[in-house]
Design a protein around this motif. Structure first.
Motif, PDB file in Angstrom:
ATOM      1  N   ASP A 153       0.463  -1.274  -0.393  1.00 54.84           N
ATOM      2  CA  ASP A 153       0.001   0.147   0.060  1.00 54.84           C
ATOM      3  C   ASP A 153       0.970   0.875   0.113  1.00 54.84           C
ATOM      4  O   ASP A 153       0.730   2.063  -0.858  1.00 54.84           O
ATOM      5  N   LEU A 154       1.771   1.433   1.000  1.00 52.01           N
ATOM      6  CA  LEU A 154       2.927   2.244   1.360  1.00 52.01           C
ATOM      7  C   LEU A 154       4.579   2.566   1.489  1.00 52.01           C
ATOM      8  O   LEU A 154       4.292   1.342   1.660  1.00 52.01           O
ATOM      9  N   ILE A 155       5.306   3.437   1.212  1.00 48.39           N
ATOM     10  CA  ILE A 155       6.429   3.148   0.987  1.00 48.39           C
ATOM     11  C   ILE A 155       6.998   3.982   1.817  1.00 48.39           C
ATOM     12  O   ILE A 155       6.431   5.901   1.163  1.00 48.39           O
ATOM     13  N   ARG A 156       7.468   4.378   2.549  1.00 45.64           N
ATOM     14  CA  ARG A 156       8.009   6.102   3.322  1.00 45.64           C
ATOM     15  C   ARG A 156       9.987   6.066   3.882  1.00 45.64           C
ATOM     16  O   ARG A 156      10.319   4.877   4.373  1.00 45.64           O
ATOM     17  N   SER A 157      10.028   6.856   3.484  1.00 45.38           N
ATOM     18  CA  SER A 157      11.457   6.658   2.737  1.00 45.38           C
ATOM     19  C   SER A 157      12.485   8.037   3.889  1.00 45.38           C
ATOM     20  O   SER A 157      11.564   9.239   3.873  1.00 45.38           O
ATOM     21  N   VAL A 158      13.299   7.841   4.146  1.00 40.54           N
ATOM     22  CA  VAL A 158      13.755   8.998   5.257  1.00 40.54           C
ATOM     23  C   VAL A 158      15.441   8.875   5.093  1.00 40.54           C
ATOM     24  O   VAL A 158      15.638   7.905   5.389  1.00 40.54           O
ATOM     25  N   LEU A 159      16.503   9.669   4.447  1.00 36.52           N
ATOM     26  CA  LEU A 159      17.830  10.013   4.406  1.00 36.52           C
ATOM     27  C   LEU A 159      17.824  11.357   4.595  1.00 36.52           C
ATOM     28  O   LEU A 159      17.455  12.571   3.687  1.00 36.52           O
ATOM     29  N   VAL A 185      17.460  10.242  -4.685  1.00 35.29           N
ATOM     30  CA  VAL A 185      18.003   9.325  -6.178  1.00 35.29           C
ATOM     31  C   VAL A 185      17.588   7.580  -4.994  1.00 35.29           C
ATOM     32  O   VAL A 185      17.796   6.883  -5.914  1.00 35.29           O
ATOM     33  N   HIS A 186      18.921   7.939  -4.530  1.00 31.59           N
ATOM     34  CA  HIS A 186      18.818   6.375  -3.745  1.00 31.59           C
ATOM     35  C   HIS A 186      17.729   5.660  -3.624  1.00 31.59           C
ATOM     36  O   HIS A 186      17.402   4.421  -3.776  1.00 31.59           O
ATOM     37  N   HIS A 187      17.077   6.377  -2.732  1.00 36.98           N
ATOM     38  CA  HIS A 187      15.796   5.294  -2.607  1.00 36.98           C
ATOM     39  C   HIS A 187      14.283   5.372  -3.594  1.00 36.98           C
ATOM     40  O   HIS A 187      13.999   4.948  -3.412  1.00 36.98           O
ATOM     41  N   PHE A 188      14.574   6.005  -4.581  1.00 33.79           N
ATOM     42  CA  PHE A 188      13.913   6.079  -5.955  1.00 33.79           C
ATOM     43  C   PHE A 188      14.121   4.823  -6.259  1.00 33.79           C
ATOM     44  O   PHE A 188      13.741   4.126  -6.636  1.00 33.79           O
ATOM     45  N   ASP A 189      15.822   4.046  -6.706  1.00 36.55           N
ATOM     46  CA  ASP A 189      16.084   2.935  -6.571  1.00 36.55           C
ATOM     47  C   ASP A 189      15.038   2.391  -5.791  1.00 36.55           C
ATOM     48  O   ASP A 189      14.891   1.085  -6.284  1.00 36.55           O
ATOM     49  N   LEU A 190      15.278   2.392  -4.664  1.00 35.80           N
ATOM     50  CA  LEU A 190      14.848   1.492  -4.314  1.00 35.80           C
ATOM     51  C   LEU A 190      13.631   1.279  -4.129  1.00 35.80           C
ATOM     52  O   LEU A 190      13.094   0.031  -3.713  1.00 35.80           O
ATOM     53  N   MET A 222       3.580   5.166  -8.031  1.00 34.22           N
ATOM     54  CA  MET A 222       4.150   4.039  -8.489  1.00 34.22           C
ATOM     55  C   MET A 222       2.247   3.152  -9.507  1.00 34.22           C
ATOM     56  O   MET A 222       1.406   3.194  -9.420  1.00 34.22           O
ATOM     57  N   SER A 223       3.373   2.625 -10.612  1.00 34.68           N
ATOM     58  CA  SER A 223       2.552   2.025 -11.764  1.00 34.68           C
ATOM     59  C   SER A 223       1.912   0.942 -10.819  1.00 34.68           C
ATOM     60  O   SER A 223       0.746   0.370 -11.113  1.00 34.68           O
ATOM     61  N   ASN A 224       1.986   0.490  -9.641  1.00 35.51           N
ATOM     62  CA  ASN A 224       0.837  -0.696  -9.208  1.00 35.51           C
ATOM     63  C   ASN A 224      -0.143  -0.114  -7.766  1.00 35.51           C
ATOM     64  O   ASN A 224      -0.608  -0.894  -7.104  1.00 35.51           O
ATOM     65  N   GLY A 225       0.048   1.066  -8.043  1.00 31.49           N
ATOM     66  CA  GLY A 225      -1.249   2.003  -7.097  1.00 31.49           C
ATOM     67  C   GLY A 225      -0.266   2.507  -5.515  1.00 31.49           C
ATOM     68  O   GLY A 225      -0.796   2.844  -5.074  1.00 31.49           O
ATOM     69  N   VAL A 226       1.222   2.228  -5.583  1.00 29.50           N
ATOM     70  CA  VAL A 226       2.271   2.607  -4.247  1.00 29.50           C
ATOM     71  C   VAL A 226       1.535   3.642  -4.026  1.00 29.50           C
ATOM     72  O   VAL A 226       2.693   4.264  -5.254  1.00 29.50           O
ATOM     73  N   LEU A 227       1.348   3.896  -3.223  1.00 32.24           N
ATOM     74  CA  LEU A 227       2.235   5.942  -2.640  1.00 32.24           C
ATOM     75  C   LEU A 227       3.575   5.277  -2.181  1.00 32.24           C
ATOM     76  O   LEU A 227       3.896   4.883  -0.735  1.00 32.24           O
ATOM     77  N   ALA A 228       4.228   6.527  -2.264  1.00 33.08           N
ATOM     78  CA  ALA A 228       5.970   6.517  -1.650  1.00 33.08           C
ATOM     79  C   ALA A 228       6.027   7.848  -1.301  1.00 33.08           C
ATOM     80  O   ALA A 228       5.218   8.545  -1.888  1.00 33.08           O
ATOM     81  N   THR A 229       6.632   8.145  -0.284  1.00 31.41           N
ATOM     82  CA  THR A 229       7.042   9.127  -0.015  1.00 31.41           C
ATOM     83  C   THR A 229       8.720   9.413   0.621  1.00 31.41           C
ATOM     84  O   THR A 229       8.673   8.673   0.986  1.00 31.41           O
ATOM     85  N   ALA A 230       8.760  10.460   0.216  1.00 31.52           N
ATOM     86  CA  ALA A 230      10.555  10.286   0.837  1.00 31.52           C
ATOM     87  C   ALA A 230      10.893  11.990   1.391  1.00 31.52           C
ATOM     88  O   ALA A 230      10.346  12.989   1.091  1.00 31.52           O
ATOM     89  N   ALA A 231      11.609  11.894   2.796  1.00 28.43           N
ATOM     90  CA  ALA A 231      12.135  12.704   2.809  1.00 28.43           C
ATOM     91  C   ALA A 231      13.514  13.253   3.653  1.00 28.43           C
ATOM     92  O   ALA A 231      14.178  11.965   3.782  1.00 28.43           O
ATOM     93  N   CYS A 232      14.179  14.001   2.372  1.00 23.72           N
ATOM     94  CA  CYS A 232      15.679  13.933   2.531  1.00 23.72           C
ATOM     95  C   CYS A 232      15.682  15.796   3.001  1.00 23.72           C
ATOM     96  O   CYS A 232      15.480  16.567   2.713  1.00 23.72           O
TER      97      CYS A 232
END
Length: 353
Positions: A153-159, A185-190, A222-232
């Motif tokens: 459903d969801l991905i949440r990144s912090v870097l 860009v690290h987490h975009f790849d992940l 994302m293409s499979n419906g997943v929502l993602a957030t990143a804070a850097c």
């Protein structure tokens, strides 16, 4: 290099800045089968600092001098991103195997130019996203592929990190600087690697100070419906992790911790007795490995060694690398779309050509 060749792979590093000096060269000290024979950098101080780690026979200012050497089998391109494609093309022309640090380039056109050239070579070409080779990333991917999280459903990144001063090129987007190009860009790849899907649309905000994009937030679909957030952010304390939420459970990864992978069911409550017992059990189970890892600089440093171990295996066995130029292009496309969104105030569709 033919598959099955037993002698050490001889590598030259082009660019001796922080990544080479503090991450790549220390990681190679404990890796057998790969010998650093050359270093190139126009900055004599950077060249001197890097040379402390290895007994490289060739120390040169001009990378072209390194490419002329028959004693160099492969090169690592660790210069600022604005020069990656120029140097990579020259390396392929010289018949060298190629490792390229992230980000791949600063424009998609440059990426496409390099991808087209690399498609016509028998040389091994690998993109340098070390987080893919982190022990916890591999464990998380296996959990996801087994279906233990259910549909995602969801991905949440912090870097985040702290830099009081940075090289001139890192102060502006135009030369490859900023939290989106250097960090996110690290987490975009992940996201792509773990969710097995592409980023389709992004919205972003940035905050600039002494240099551009010192901090950034990104929201993506994302293409499979997943929502993602990143804070850097580049001027605060150190943190590097992400959380992946599915219908059947979630995973939390903390890349700087040896016990930094935590599974939670849909009924788990953070901080309750059960979760604390599980955390203690995990700490005790993984402590011996952590003590061993400390001798090599800790979990994040070990991901660089494993990245190089994979590159070496590709050269020795003739197998394709697990991280390609196309992966580098797709992660860059997300970063470029995020920068466009931050500049225009609108959501932006990611170029997936």
């Amino acid at each position: 290099m033919e598959a099955g060749l037993q002698r050490a792979v001889r590598i030259g590093f082009i660019g001796c800045g922080r990544a080479t000096d503090q991450l790549h060269l220390p990681a190679l000290k404990s890796l057998q089968g790969l010998e650093v024979v050359g270093l190139a950098d126009p900055d004599p101080d950077a060249l001197r600092r890097a040379s402390r780690h290895v007994r490289a026979e060739h120390l040169v200012a001009d990378y072209q001098d390194l490419l002329k050497l028959d004693s160099v089998d492969a090169v690592a391109v660790c210069m600022p991103a604005q020069r990656h494609v120029e140097i990579a093309l020259a390396a392929l022309e010289a018949g060298k195997h190629l490792f390229i640090e992230k980000p791949l380039a600063l424009t998609l056109e440059d990426c496409d130019r390099l991808i087209a050239r690399a498609s016509g070579t028998t040389r091994t070409v690998m993109m340098g996203f070390n987080a893919r080779w982190h022990r916890l990333t591999g464990q998380a991917r296996a959990v996801i592929q087994r279906g233990r999280l259910g549909p995602l459903d969801l991905i949440r990144s912090v870097l985040t990190s702290f830099h009081d001063r940075v090289p001139a090129w890192r102060r502006a987007r135009a030369t490859g600087g900023g939290a989106l190009l250097e960090m996110a860009v690290h987490h975009f790849d992940l996201w792509r690697y773990l969710a097995q899907a592409e980023v389709e649309e992004v919205s972003a905000y940035v905050r600039s100070g002494q240099w551009e994009d010192e901090s950034a937030t990104v929201i993506a679909r994302m293409s499979n419906g997943v929502l993602a957030t990143a804070a850097c952010a580049e001027r605060t304390s150190q943190n590097n992790g992400l959380e992946i939420f599915g219908r059947a459970g979630s995973l939390a990864l903390s890349f700087y911790r040896f016990d930094g992978l935590e599974y939670a069911s849909t009924t788990s409550i953070p901080g309750d007795v059960r979760s604390r017992v599980d955390a203690t059990t995990r700490l005790v189970r993984e402590l011996p490995q952590a003590i061993s890892g400390l001798r090599h600089g800790g979990e994040w440093a070990l991901s660089y060694r494993e990245e190089w171990r994979h590159f070496l295996a590709c050269l020795q066995n003739g197998r394709p690398p697990g991280c390609t130029l196309e992966d580098g292009r797709r992660a860059l496309a997300v970063a470029l779309a995020a920068m466009e969104s931050a500049s225009t105030g609108r959501s932006v569709t990611v170029d997936r050509a």
